[in-house]
Scaffold this motif. Structure first.
Motif, PDB file in Angstrom:
ATOM      1  N   ASP A  33      54.543  -3.947 -21.328  1.00 34.13           N
ATOM      2  CA  ASP A  33      55.232  -3.479 -22.513  1.00 34.13           C
ATOM      3  C   ASP A  33      56.573  -4.203 -22.574  1.00 34.13           C
ATOM      4  O   ASP A  33      57.270  -4.329 -21.559  1.00 34.13           O
ATOM      5  CB  ASP A  33      55.475  -1.971 -22.449  1.00 34.13           C
ATOM      6  N   THR A  52      54.039  -2.290 -27.178  1.00 33.33           N
ATOM      7  CA  THR A  52      53.050  -2.290 -26.114  1.00 33.33           C
ATOM      8  C   THR A  52      52.224  -3.572 -26.162  1.00 33.33           C
ATOM      9  O   THR A  52      52.321  -4.366 -27.098  1.00 33.33           O
ATOM     10  CB  THR A  52      52.122  -1.086 -26.243  1.00 33.33           C
ATOM     11  N   THR A  56      51.601  -1.708 -30.435  1.00 39.12           N
ATOM     12  CA  THR A  56      52.224  -0.494 -30.939  1.00 39.12           C
ATOM     13  C   THR A  56      53.724  -0.549 -30.697  1.00 39.12           C
ATOM     14  O   THR A  56      54.157  -0.813 -29.576  1.00 39.12           O
ATOM     15  CB  THR A  56      51.630   0.744 -30.260  1.00 39.12           C
ATOM     16  N   GLN A 100      52.499  -1.943 -17.717  1.00 41.25           N
ATOM     17  CA  GLN A 100      51.949  -0.825 -18.503  1.00 41.25           C
ATOM     18  C   GLN A 100      51.603   0.384 -17.664  1.00 41.25           C
ATOM     19  O   GLN A 100      51.677   1.515 -18.133  1.00 41.25           O
ATOM     20  CB  GLN A 100      50.713  -1.305 -19.256  1.00 41.25           C
ATOM     21  N   TYR A 103      54.877   1.450 -13.533  1.00 40.61           N
ATOM     22  CA  TYR A 103      56.147   1.524 -14.256  1.00 40.61           C
ATOM     23  C   TYR A 103      57.347   1.034 -13.462  1.00 40.61           C
ATOM     24  O   TYR A 103      58.376   0.681 -14.035  1.00 40.61           O
ATOM     25  CB  TYR A 103      56.413   2.960 -14.723  1.00 40.61           C
TER      26      TYR A 103
END
Length: 118
Positions: A33, A52, A56, A100, A103
């Motif tokens: 992302d 993303t 998105t 993604q 993290y």
């Protein structure tokens, strides 16, 4: 090694536009992302927008309708189109890549300065 290289910053008059670019290398770009943050001296970085791997996006309220984030997974690049710039948009802008699912894997670029002034 991983590199995120931002470009496109500069000085622009209020109401003007700039397009920032962040070129990534050393990562599987589609698995990350991508986000743009900005920071004023002595202040914390604030999230401006993110996208993303499948496209998105989300935006801070302060930039909705003015900024657009996009990505080209084939070129390992993320863009930030900034229109109707305001003096309040003046800041150093940083590109961030965050895995993604893992993290804790996150990388930062060196930043590019945007100054909005008449």
């Amino acid at each position: 090694q991983v590199q995120l290289v931002e470009s496109g910053g500069g000085v622009v008059q209020p109401g003007g536009s700039l397009r920032l670019t962040c070129a990534a290398s050393g990562i599987i770009f589609s698995l990350y992302d991508m986000s743009w943050y900005r920071q004023l001296p002595g202040q914390q970085r604030e999230l401006v927008t993110g996208i993303t791997g499948d496209g998105t996006s989300n935006y801070a309220d302060s930039v909705k309708g003015r900024f657009t984030i996009s990505r080209d997974n084939a070129k390992n690049t993320v863009y930030l189109q900034m229109n109707s710039l305001e003096p309040e948009d003046t800041a150093a802008y940083f590109c961030n890549a965050r895995h993604q699912s893992l993290y804790f894997i996150s990388y930062w670029g060196q930043g590019t300065q945007v100054t909005v002034s008449s």
